[in-house]
Design a protein around this motif. Structure first.
Motif, PDB file in Angstrom:
ATOM      1  N   GLU A  28       0.833  -1.213   0.000  1.00  0.00           N
ATOM      2  CA  GLU A  28       0.000   0.000   0.000  1.00  0.00           C
ATOM      3  C   GLU A  28       0.863   1.256   0.000  1.00  0.00           C
ATOM      4  N   THR A  29       1.954   1.232   0.766  1.00  0.00           N
ATOM      5  CA  THR A  29       2.850   2.381   0.819  1.00  0.00           C
ATOM      6  C   THR A  29       3.415   2.698  -0.557  1.00  0.00           C
ATOM      7  N   LEU A  33      -2.721   1.669  -2.985  1.00  0.00           N
ATOM      8  CA  LEU A  33      -3.865   0.757  -3.008  1.00  0.00           C
ATOM      9  C   LEU A  33      -4.176   0.243  -1.602  1.00  0.00           C
ATOM     10  N   SER A  34      -5.439   0.007  -1.330  1.00  0.00           N
ATOM     11  CA  SER A  34      -5.834  -0.696  -0.118  1.00  0.00           C
ATOM     12  C   SER A  34      -6.225  -2.118  -0.513  1.00  0.00           C
ATOM     13  N   ARG A 187      -6.208   8.010  -5.206  1.00  0.00           N
ATOM     14  CA  ARG A 187      -6.055   6.785  -4.433  1.00  0.00           C
ATOM     15  C   ARG A 187      -7.114   5.770  -4.846  1.00  0.00           C
TER      16      ARG A 187
END
Length: 196
Positions: A28-29, A33-34, A187
């Motif tokens: 994610e970093t 994305l989650s 995001r």
């Protein structure tokens, strides 16, 4: 890019689930994305209602569809009876044998002694070889002493997570481009976990 974490532990709280979560956080970093997560402590009873894929009910089918639709899998299991858990094996018994072809997979495990880490090479990697998936070279393995209250606290294991994720992006050119540009892009948020 759909990123899915799967924790093969059937207990909560779980050190295995924490390792999977930490790998997903690193991804994610890099990408913004989650990722979605399937926790077999919750999902296994749903999946065990079916012995074959054609017996899956709606909830079970959603879980399997989520696995089959992922572009990247982060799969973790405690070492149990010298292998991954039966619950995790059952999940992959229900996945279509063609569905993971070419998908990228990060492998992780937790165990009682350092020697149990061999399970990753002798049991886990061949499972995904059967599916034609591409596993990253670096695996992640941790023992109980690597955690403090279910939080990873060993810098050496944390470094392996970062190395595995870096290798993942070496195998995903399109994702690497997205990671480099994620500050300019909106995001992206993937679906919530579908285990209920």
């Amino acid at each position: 890019m759909n990123v899915l974490g799967i924790s093969g532990s059937v207990k909560q709280p779980s050190r295995t689930a924490r390792i999977v979560s930490d790998v997903l956080a690193s991804i994610e970093t890099r990408t913004g994305l989650s990722a979605e997560t399937i926790d077999l402590a919750v999902a296994a009873p749903i999946l065990f209602r079916a012995l074959r894929a054609d017996q899956l009910d709606e909830a079970g089918r959603r879980i399997i569809d989520t696995v089959e639709g992922a572009d990247v899998l982060v799969v973790g299991s405690p070492v149990y009876r010298a292998s991954y858990t039966g619950a995790l094996k059952h999940l992959f018994d229900l996945v279509d044998f063609r569905a993971l072809q070419g998908k990228r997979v990060v492998l992780a495990a937790t165990g009682g002694t350092p020697l149990h880490g061999l399970m990753l090479e002798h049991q886990f990697r061949p499972l995904f070889g059967f599916f034609g998936a591409v596993t990253v070279p670096t695996t992640i393995y941790a023992v109980e002493a690597d955690f403090t209250d279910y939080t990873l606290s060993n810098p050496a294991v944390e470094a392996r997570i970062e190395r595995a994720v870096a290798e993942l992006f070496d195998l995903l050119p399109a994702a690497a481009v997205a990671a480099n540009n994620h500050h300019q892009a909106p995001r992206a948020v993937l679906r919530e976990a579908v285990v209920n």
